[in-house]
Design a protein around this motif. Structure first.
Motif, PDB file in Angstrom:
ATOM      1  N   GLY A 276       0.765  -1.059   0.007  1.00 50.92           N
ATOM      2  CA  GLY A 276      -0.012   0.034  -0.034  1.00 50.92           C
ATOM      3  C   GLY A 276       0.870   1.174   0.078  1.00 50.92           C
ATOM      4  O   GLY A 276       2.049   1.178  -0.416  1.00 50.92           O
ATOM      5  N   LYS A 277       0.438   2.299   0.306  1.00 57.30           N
ATOM      6  CA  LYS A 277       1.073   3.515   0.414  1.00 57.30           C
ATOM      7  C   LYS A 277       1.282   4.105   1.910  1.00 57.30           C
ATOM      8  O   LYS A 277       0.098   3.854   2.651  1.00 57.30           O
ATOM      9  CB  LYS A 277       0.726   4.482  -0.442  1.00 57.30           C
ATOM     10  CG  LYS A 277      -0.775   5.110  -0.174  1.00 57.30           C
ATOM     11  CD  LYS A 277      -1.122   6.050  -0.977  1.00 57.30           C
ATOM     12  CE  LYS A 277      -2.460   6.346  -0.976  1.00 57.30           C
ATOM     13  NZ  LYS A 277      -3.351   6.708  -1.991  1.00 57.30           N
ATOM     14  N   ARG A 278       2.279   4.406   2.198  1.00 56.24           N
ATOM     15  CA  ARG A 278       2.586   5.127   3.381  1.00 56.24           C
ATOM     16  C   ARG A 278       2.856   6.541   3.339  1.00 56.24           C
ATOM     17  O   ARG A 278       3.534   6.801   2.553  1.00 56.24           O
ATOM     18  CB  ARG A 278       3.860   4.472   4.406  1.00 56.24           C
ATOM     19  CG  ARG A 278       3.642   3.091   4.589  1.00 56.24           C
ATOM     20  CD  ARG A 278       4.477   2.490   5.701  1.00 56.24           C
ATOM     21  NE  ARG A 278       5.511   2.287   4.911  1.00 56.24           N
ATOM     22  CZ  ARG A 278       6.847   1.987   5.211  1.00 56.24           C
ATOM     23  NH1 ARG A 278       7.076   1.814   6.490  1.00 56.24           N
ATOM     24  NH2 ARG A 278       8.096   1.716   4.661  1.00 56.24           N
ATOM     25  N   VAL A 279       2.007   7.514   3.754  1.00 55.52           N
ATOM     26  CA  VAL A 279       2.209   8.787   3.877  1.00 55.52           C
ATOM     27  C   VAL A 279       2.615   9.174   5.201  1.00 55.52           C
ATOM     28  O   VAL A 279       1.891   8.993   6.073  1.00 55.52           O
ATOM     29  CB  VAL A 279       0.634   9.563   3.397  1.00 55.52           C
ATOM     30  CG1 VAL A 279       1.014  11.053   3.208  1.00 55.52           C
ATOM     31  CG2 VAL A 279       0.547   8.848   2.147  1.00 55.52           C
TER      32      VAL A 279
ATOM     33  N   GLY B  44      -5.919  12.083 -10.730  1.00 53.27           N
ATOM     34  CA  GLY B  44      -6.479  10.946 -10.889  1.00 53.27           C
ATOM     35  C   GLY B  44      -6.863   9.813  -9.677  1.00 53.27           C
ATOM     36  O   GLY B  44      -7.256   8.862 -10.013  1.00 53.27           O
ATOM     37  N   TYR B  45      -6.362  10.512  -8.578  1.00 52.63           N
ATOM     38  CA  TYR B  45      -6.765   9.624  -7.453  1.00 52.63           C
ATOM     39  C   TYR B  45      -7.983   9.788  -6.831  1.00 52.63           C
ATOM     40  O   TYR B  45      -8.520  10.855  -6.618  1.00 52.63           O
ATOM     41  CB  TYR B  45      -5.544   9.696  -6.464  1.00 52.63           C
ATOM     42  CG  TYR B  45      -5.929   8.879  -5.119  1.00 52.63           C
ATOM     43  CD1 TYR B  45      -5.366   7.557  -4.959  1.00 52.63           C
ATOM     44  CD2 TYR B  45      -6.634   9.057  -4.058  1.00 52.63           C
ATOM     45  CE1 TYR B  45      -5.375   6.721  -4.009  1.00 52.63           C
ATOM     46  CE2 TYR B  45      -6.849   8.443  -3.082  1.00 52.63           C
ATOM     47  CZ  TYR B  45      -6.329   7.184  -3.004  1.00 52.63           C
ATOM     48  OH  TYR B  45      -6.444   6.469  -1.871  1.00 52.63           O
TER      49      TYR B  45
ATOM     50  N   TYR C  46       0.594   3.079 -15.429  1.00 57.24           N
ATOM     51  CA  TYR C  46       1.143   3.177 -14.017  1.00 57.24           C
ATOM     52  C   TYR C  46       2.014   4.309 -13.885  1.00 57.24           C
ATOM     53  O   TYR C  46       2.757   4.854 -14.603  1.00 57.24           O
ATOM     54  CB  TYR C  46       2.062   2.094 -13.883  1.00 57.24           C
ATOM     55  CG  TYR C  46       1.440   0.730 -13.646  1.00 57.24           C
ATOM     56  CD1 TYR C  46       0.766   0.224 -12.535  1.00 57.24           C
ATOM     57  CD2 TYR C  46       1.317  -0.187 -14.583  1.00 57.24           C
ATOM     58  CE1 TYR C  46      -0.117  -0.789 -12.411  1.00 57.24           C
ATOM     59  CE2 TYR C  46       0.468  -1.468 -14.694  1.00 57.24           C
ATOM     60  CZ  TYR C  46      -0.057  -1.611 -13.391  1.00 57.24           C
ATOM     61  OH  TYR C  46      -0.700  -2.806 -13.308  1.00 57.24           O
ATOM     62  N   GLY C  47       2.255   5.058 -12.820  1.00 57.38           N
ATOM     63  CA  GLY C  47       3.077   6.195 -12.223  1.00 57.38           C
ATOM     64  C   GLY C  47       3.542   5.779 -11.106  1.00 57.38           C
ATOM     65  O   GLY C  47       3.049   4.716 -10.200  1.00 57.38           O
TER      66      GLY C  47
ATOM     67  N   ILE D 183       0.919   4.460  -8.561  1.00 60.98           N
ATOM     68  CA  ILE D 183      -0.204   5.109  -9.066  1.00 60.98           C
ATOM     69  C   ILE D 183      -1.016   4.389 -10.460  1.00 60.98           C
ATOM     70  O   ILE D 183       0.212   4.063 -11.105  1.00 60.98           O
ATOM     71  CB  ILE D 183      -0.427   6.714  -9.143  1.00 60.98           C
ATOM     72  CG1 ILE D 183       0.290   7.286  -7.658  1.00 60.98           C
ATOM     73  CG2 ILE D 183      -1.490   7.130  -9.756  1.00 60.98           C
ATOM     74  CD1 ILE D 183       0.436   8.761  -8.124  1.00 60.98           C
ATOM     75  N   ALA D 184      -2.038   3.916 -10.263  1.00 62.49           N
ATOM     76  CA  ALA D 184      -2.551   3.481 -11.735  1.00 62.49           C
ATOM     77  C   ALA D 184      -3.789   4.002 -12.271  1.00 62.49           C
ATOM     78  O   ALA D 184      -4.615   4.280 -11.357  1.00 62.49           O
ATOM     79  CB  ALA D 184      -2.897   1.997 -11.406  1.00 62.49           C
TER      80      ALA D 184
END
Length: 122
Positions: free
Chosen positions: A2-5, A17-18, A68-69, A118-119
Motif C-alpha cells: 500500500g502507500k505510507r504517507v 487521478g486518485y 502506471y506512475g 499510482i494506476a
C-alpha cells in the motif's frame, strides 16, 4: 502493499487521478517487507514493481488497460528533489531507482523516503 504517507505529507487527494472512493481497483506493490516498505542503503539501488488488480476478484487488470506512475516524497511530504536520486526510470509497472541519497535530520539520522504506485485504468 500500500502507500505510507508520513505525518504532515500531502494527501492522496493531491494526486491527479486518485479517487479515494474508487475501490474497484487495488494497486499492489511487490516485494515489500512486513511494514509495506523497502530498505535501501545510502547510495543503493532497487527495483519496484506493481500490479493493478480487480478488488473483488483479485484478477490482474489487463496490462493494455493500465498506465502506471510512481510518487516519491521526503519526510515532510514534499516531492523528492532530483538530486536525491542518481538515476530513476519508470517503465510500465516497474520503477528502477539507482543511487539514492538520504537527507539527514537534526540528529544526523537519514530521513526516510516514502513512495507509492499510482494506476490509471482506462
Amino acid at each position: 502493499g500500500g502507500k505510507r504517507v508520513p505525518p504532515g505529507a500531502s494527501s492522496s487527494d493531491d494526486v491527479p487521478g486518485y479517487y479515494a472512493t474508487d475501490n474497484a481497483v487495488q494497486v499492489v506493490v511487490s516485494d515489500l517487507d512486513s511494514d509495506d516498505g523497502r530498505v535501501i542503503p545510502h547510495g543503493g539501488s532497487t527495483t519496484l514493481s506493481c500490479n493493478a488488480i480487480n478488488a473483488k476478484s483479485k484478477i490482474p487488470v489487463t496490462e493494455k488497460m493500465v498506465t502506471y506512475g510512481w510518487r516519491l516524497v521526503d519526510a515532510q511530504g514534499r516531492e523528492l528533489p532530483p538530486e536525491r536520486i542518481a538515476a530513476m526510470q519508470a517503465k510500465g509497472n516497474t520503477l528502477e531507482i539507482n543511487g539514492i541519497n538520504y537527507a539527514k535530520d537534526a540528529s544526523g539520522n537519514p530521513e526516510p523516503v516514502y513512495g507509492w504506485a499510482i494506476a490509471e485504468v482506462r
